[in-house]
Every structure is written in C-alpha cells, then in structure tokens.
Design a protein around this motif. Structure first.
Motif, PDB file in Angstrom:
ATOM      1  N   PHE A 124       0.904  -1.486   0.362  1.00 27.46           N
ATOM      2  CA  PHE A 124      -0.359  -0.472   0.088  1.00 27.46           C
ATOM      3  C   PHE A 124       1.098   1.315  -0.002  1.00 27.46           C
ATOM      4  O   PHE A 124       0.449   2.645   0.007  1.00 27.46           O
ATOM      5  CB  PHE A 124      -0.720   0.105   1.310  1.00 27.46           C
ATOM      6  N   CYS A 125       2.489   1.034  -0.458  1.00 25.72           N
ATOM      7  CA  CYS A 125       2.547   2.290  -0.227  1.00 25.72           C
ATOM      8  C   CYS A 125       3.588   2.376  -1.728  1.00 25.72           C
ATOM      9  O   CYS A 125       4.382   1.897  -1.773  1.00 25.72           O
ATOM     10  CB  CYS A 125       4.379   2.299   0.631  1.00 25.72           C
ATOM     11  N   ILE A 126       4.079   2.774  -2.092  1.00 27.93           N
ATOM     12  CA  ILE A 126       4.791   3.069  -3.195  1.00 27.93           C
ATOM     13  C   ILE A 126       6.110   3.988  -3.184  1.00 27.93           C
ATOM     14  O   ILE A 126       6.730   4.105  -4.105  1.00 27.93           O
ATOM     15  CB  ILE A 126       3.679   3.556  -4.637  1.00 27.93           C
ATOM     16  N   LEU A 127       6.549   4.406  -1.918  1.00 24.34           N
ATOM     17  CA  LEU A 127       7.776   5.077  -1.406  1.00 24.34           C
ATOM     18  C   LEU A 127       7.941   6.446  -2.171  1.00 24.34           C
ATOM     19  O   LEU A 127       9.203   6.661  -2.563  1.00 24.34           O
ATOM     20  CB  LEU A 127       8.998   4.151  -1.717  1.00 24.34           C
ATOM     21  N   CYS A 128       6.583   7.097  -2.509  1.00 28.05           N
ATOM     22  CA  CYS A 128       7.492   8.467  -2.918  1.00 28.05           C
ATOM     23  C   CYS A 128       8.587   8.805  -2.342  1.00 28.05           C
ATOM     24  O   CYS A 128       8.205  10.126  -2.511  1.00 28.05           O
ATOM     25  CB  CYS A 128       6.518   8.986  -3.377  1.00 28.05           C
ATOM     26  N   GLY A 129       8.219   8.709  -0.712  1.00 31.31           N
ATOM     27  CA  GLY A 129       8.753   9.547   0.334  1.00 31.31           C
ATOM     28  C   GLY A 129       8.411  10.902   0.798  1.00 31.31           C
ATOM     29  O   GLY A 129       9.066  11.587   1.216  1.00 31.31           O
ATOM     30  N   LEU A 130       6.817  11.466   0.031  1.00 28.58           N
ATOM     31  CA  LEU A 130       6.293  12.902   0.366  1.00 28.58           C
ATOM     32  C   LEU A 130       5.781  12.314   2.279  1.00 28.58           C
ATOM     33  O   LEU A 130       6.857  13.535   2.444  1.00 28.58           O
ATOM     34  CB  LEU A 130       4.898  12.768   0.124  1.00 28.58           C
ATOM     35  N   CYS A 131       5.649  11.568   2.919  1.00 26.40           N
ATOM     36  CA  CYS A 131       4.884  11.495   3.865  1.00 26.40           C
ATOM     37  C   CYS A 131       6.702  12.039   4.697  1.00 26.40           C
ATOM     38  O   CYS A 131       7.315  13.282   5.537  1.00 26.40           O
ATOM     39  CB  CYS A 131       4.583  10.725   4.192  1.00 26.40           C
ATOM     40  N   VAL A 132       7.727  11.335   4.533  1.00 27.68           N
ATOM     41  CA  VAL A 132       8.810  11.649   5.183  1.00 27.68           C
ATOM     42  C   VAL A 132       9.386  12.515   4.689  1.00 27.68           C
ATOM     43  O   VAL A 132      10.252  13.589   5.748  1.00 27.68           O
ATOM     44  CB  VAL A 132       9.989  10.610   4.394  1.00 27.68           C
ATOM     45  N   GLU A 154      10.329   0.301   3.592  1.00 32.75           N
ATOM     46  CA  GLU A 154       8.661   0.670   3.710  1.00 32.75           C
ATOM     47  C   GLU A 154       9.388   1.660   4.899  1.00 32.75           C
ATOM     48  O   GLU A 154      10.241   2.454   5.424  1.00 32.75           O
ATOM     49  CB  GLU A 154       8.324  -0.434   4.994  1.00 32.75           C
ATOM     50  N   ILE A 155       8.144   2.839   5.231  1.00 36.62           N
ATOM     51  CA  ILE A 155       7.911   3.353   5.735  1.00 36.62           C
ATOM     52  C   ILE A 155       7.390   3.167   7.315  1.00 36.62           C
ATOM     53  O   ILE A 155       6.596   2.325   7.060  1.00 36.62           O
ATOM     54  CB  ILE A 155       6.921   4.790   5.387  1.00 36.62           C
ATOM     55  N   SER A 156       7.687   4.469   8.428  1.00 37.43           N
ATOM     56  CA  SER A 156       7.554   3.910  10.448  1.00 37.43           C
ATOM     57  C   SER A 156       7.686   5.015  10.631  1.00 37.43           C
ATOM     58  O   SER A 156       8.446   6.030  10.486  1.00 37.43           O
ATOM     59  CB  SER A 156       8.435   2.555  10.325  1.00 37.43           C
ATOM     60  N   LEU A 175      -1.184  13.859   2.002  1.00 35.19           N
ATOM     61  CA  LEU A 175       0.038  13.761   0.615  1.00 35.19           C
ATOM     62  C   LEU A 175       0.243  12.431  -0.143  1.00 35.19           C
ATOM     63  O   LEU A 175       0.522  12.628  -0.789  1.00 35.19           O
ATOM     64  CB  LEU A 175       1.313  14.064   0.928  1.00 35.19           C
ATOM     65  N   CYS A 176      -0.097  11.628   0.902  1.00 35.00           N
ATOM     66  CA  CYS A 176       0.172  10.552   0.685  1.00 35.00           C
ATOM     67  C   CYS A 176      -1.037   9.662  -0.543  1.00 35.00           C
ATOM     68  O   CYS A 176      -2.593   9.728  -0.909  1.00 35.00           O
ATOM     69  CB  CYS A 176      -0.266   9.427   1.414  1.00 35.00           C
ATOM     70  N   PRO A 177      -0.596   9.353  -1.622  1.00 32.79           N
ATOM     71  CA  PRO A 177      -1.456   9.539  -2.651  1.00 32.79           C
ATOM     72  C   PRO A 177      -1.884   7.854  -2.440  1.00 32.79           C
ATOM     73  O   PRO A 177      -2.279   7.476  -4.003  1.00 32.79           O
ATOM     74  CB  PRO A 177      -0.119   8.905  -4.721  1.00 32.79           C
ATOM     75  N   THR A 178      -1.283   6.885  -1.684  1.00 32.31           N
ATOM     76  CA  THR A 178      -1.752   6.167  -1.881  1.00 32.31           C
ATOM     77  C   THR A 178      -3.014   5.476  -0.870  1.00 32.31           C
ATOM     78  O   THR A 178      -3.610   4.841   0.111  1.00 32.31           O
ATOM     79  CB  THR A 178      -1.342   4.659  -1.209  1.00 32.31           C
ATOM     80  N   SER A 179      -3.199   6.370   0.845  1.00 28.95           N
ATOM     81  CA  SER A 179      -3.787   6.753   1.540  1.00 28.95           C
ATOM     82  C   SER A 179      -3.580   5.968   2.592  1.00 28.95           C
ATOM     83  O   SER A 179      -4.301   5.513   3.318  1.00 28.95           O
ATOM     84  CB  SER A 179      -5.586   6.495   1.580  1.00 28.95           C
ATOM     85  N   TYR A 180      -2.401   5.049   2.314  1.00 24.37           N
ATOM     86  CA  TYR A 180      -1.672   4.208   3.119  1.00 24.37           C
ATOM     87  C   TYR A 180      -1.185   5.195   4.545  1.00 24.37           C
ATOM     88  O   TYR A 180      -1.257   4.489   6.109  1.00 24.37           O
ATOM     89  CB  TYR A 180      -0.320   2.865   2.762  1.00 24.37           C
ATOM     90  N   LEU A 181      -1.173   6.152   4.609  1.00 26.51           N
ATOM     91  CA  LEU A 181       0.107   6.351   5.608  1.00 26.51           C
ATOM     92  C   LEU A 181      -1.115   7.329   6.691  1.00 26.51           C
ATOM     93  O   LEU A 181      -0.970   6.738   7.991  1.00 26.51           O
ATOM     94  CB  LEU A 181       0.370   8.595   5.477  1.00 26.51           C
ATOM     95  N   GLN A 182      -2.189   7.450   6.291  1.00 22.36           N
ATOM     96  CA  GLN A 182      -2.837   7.575   7.602  1.00 22.36           C
ATOM     97  C   GLN A 182      -3.538   5.842   8.641  1.00 22.36           C
ATOM     98  O   GLN A 182      -3.454   5.814  10.127  1.00 22.36           O
ATOM     99  CB  GLN A 182      -4.584   8.222   6.766  1.00 22.36           C
TER     100      GLN A 182
HETATM  101  S1  SF4 Z   1       3.203   9.623   1.177  1.00 18.52           S
HETATM  102 FE1  SF4 Z   1       2.431   7.346   0.997  1.00 18.52          FE
HETATM  103  S2  SF4 Z   1       2.727   6.217  -0.590  1.00 18.52           S
HETATM  104 FE2  SF4 Z   1       4.712   7.832  -0.156  1.00 18.52          FE
HETATM  105  S3  SF4 Z   1       5.676   7.371   1.111  1.00 18.52           S
HETATM  106 FE3  SF4 Z   1       4.844   7.920   2.237  1.00 18.52          FE
HETATM  107  S4  SF4 Z   1       3.223   5.933   2.962  1.00 18.52           S
HETATM  108 FE4  SF4 Z   1       4.932   5.658   1.111  1.00 18.52          FE
END
Ligand code: SF4
Length: 204
Positions: A124-132, A154-156, A175-182
């Motif tokens: 569910f994460c595409i590793l775009c790195g926006l959140c990080v 993965e993000i943590s 910002l998360c394109p997949t909504s996984y972050l939430q």
């Molecule tokens: S913003 Fe969403 S898709 Fe991008 S790295 Fe973070 S969790 Fe993954």
C-alpha cells in the motif's frame, strides 16, 4: 540569473538557469504528471512518472523532469511512445502495491496501465517519500522515516516522536497518493504509542 530558451512540446519556453524541466513546463502551463513532487520539498526523483524525452546535441534521453535542469536549446517531449510506455510500466508496478489508490486510477486509465500485470505486493506504499520528506524538511520533526532496504523498504513512524508531534499536525496525511499513511499512523498509534495514564476518579 540568466534566461534559458528551450522547447517543450513544440512551444518555446523561457526558463531561469537552475530550473528543472518540470518547473519550466509548469511555468508555461504544460502538464507533466507527478507523484512524488511537492513544491515545498526538494526534488526527489523517486516515482519517475514525470519521465520525459529530452533531446540535446542530437541525443535523446529519457529523464525525470523534476531532477533534470533546463539547458539552452533543449527539446523536450512530454508525451511520446517511449514516455507513455515508461509511465505505463511504472504505474503497473505501483498498482501492484496499491491497486485501489485513487491517485493512481486516473493515470492508470490515461496510460492504459493494467493493475494485474505484476504480482501483487500489497504494501500500500509506493515509497514516494512525500510523508518522510515533508516531516523532515517542512516540519523538521522526523516523526516518520524509511526503514530497511530494497524490497523490504517501508515507512515507519518513530513512536517516541510521533506520539508527541503527530496528533496536532497530520499535515502529511493528504499528501499520500495511496492513503496508506493514515492507516500506518493509526496502526502505530494503537499498537505502540504509550497508553494514556488513567487517574482514579476521586471519591466523594
Ligand atoms: S506518502 Fe504514502 S505512498 Fe508516499 S512514502 Fe509515505 S506512506 Fe508511502
């Protein structure tokens, strides 16, 4: 800062030295799709969806527009058979991770990406790195980071920081394109954050 003339999709574009191809295109109202780009963050070049053809000195290369600087007389094509094929394959890889991600659906349709082409790895994460990057660069908190490498990356959330900072911020969620972050945040919150301490109700 000197002015640079280049051509994007047959249109003459004036850009400033140091601008990326993506910035030059956006300044001229020319659309290039992005997933990991954010105007407040340093360019990252992770998703490569902004891949374009860039021709200079008789050579044509596929480059990520967000991290490629403008050059005089550069000829850029934002759509071509090769560009579209590259974006299609990238989207198919992302869809293997996040098949129902809303931000991927329109792009998948545009480029004819088949969400079943690659074996599902529903991280569910595409590793775009926006959140990080947003948490590090804009909020200066580093409450979320990348862990592991390669296929296990993965993000943590960092519980010690996230439990103090995230409840009053959550600016990274949209910002998360997949909504996984939430979902990842709420899971961390439920499993790892310190439990609230209960004070006994005073008697009397
Ligand atoms: S913003 Fe969403 S898709 Fe991008 S790295 Fe973070 S969790 Fe993954």
């Amino acid at each position: 800062m000197s002015e640079i003339l280049l051509q994007i999709d047959g249109i003459e574009v004036k850009a400033k030295e140091g601008m990326s191809i993506l910035e030059a295109a956006q300044s001229a109202g020319i659309y290039i799709p992005t997933l990991c780009h954010h105007e407040k963050l340093q360019p990252y070049g992770a998703c490569r969806i902004c891949t374009v053809e860039a021709e200079t000195g008789g050579r044509t290369n596929l480059v990520a527009a967000c991290v490629s600087p403008v050059q005089p007389n550069l000829v850029v094509r934002t759509r071509s058979e090769k560009v579209d094929k590259t974006r299609k394959i990238l989207l198919e890889q992302f869809l293997a991770h996040a098949p129902d991600a809303p931000a991927l659906q329109d792009l998948a349709q545009e480029y004819g990406a088949d969400k079943d082409r690659f074996e599902k790895e529903s991280s569910f994460c595409i590793l775009c790195g926006l959140c990080v990057r947003y948490c590090a660069e804009v909020k200066k908190k580093n409450a979320v980071g990348f862990v592991d490498r390669g296929a296990r990356r993965e993000i943590s959330f960092i519980p010690e920081i996230a439990s103090k900072e995230c409840w009053k911020c959550k600016e990274c969620f949209p910002l998360c394109p997949t909504s996984y972050l939430q979902a990842a945040y709420h899971l961390t919150e439920a499993l790892v954050f310190p439990s609230p301490s209960f004070e006994p109700a005073s008697e009397g």
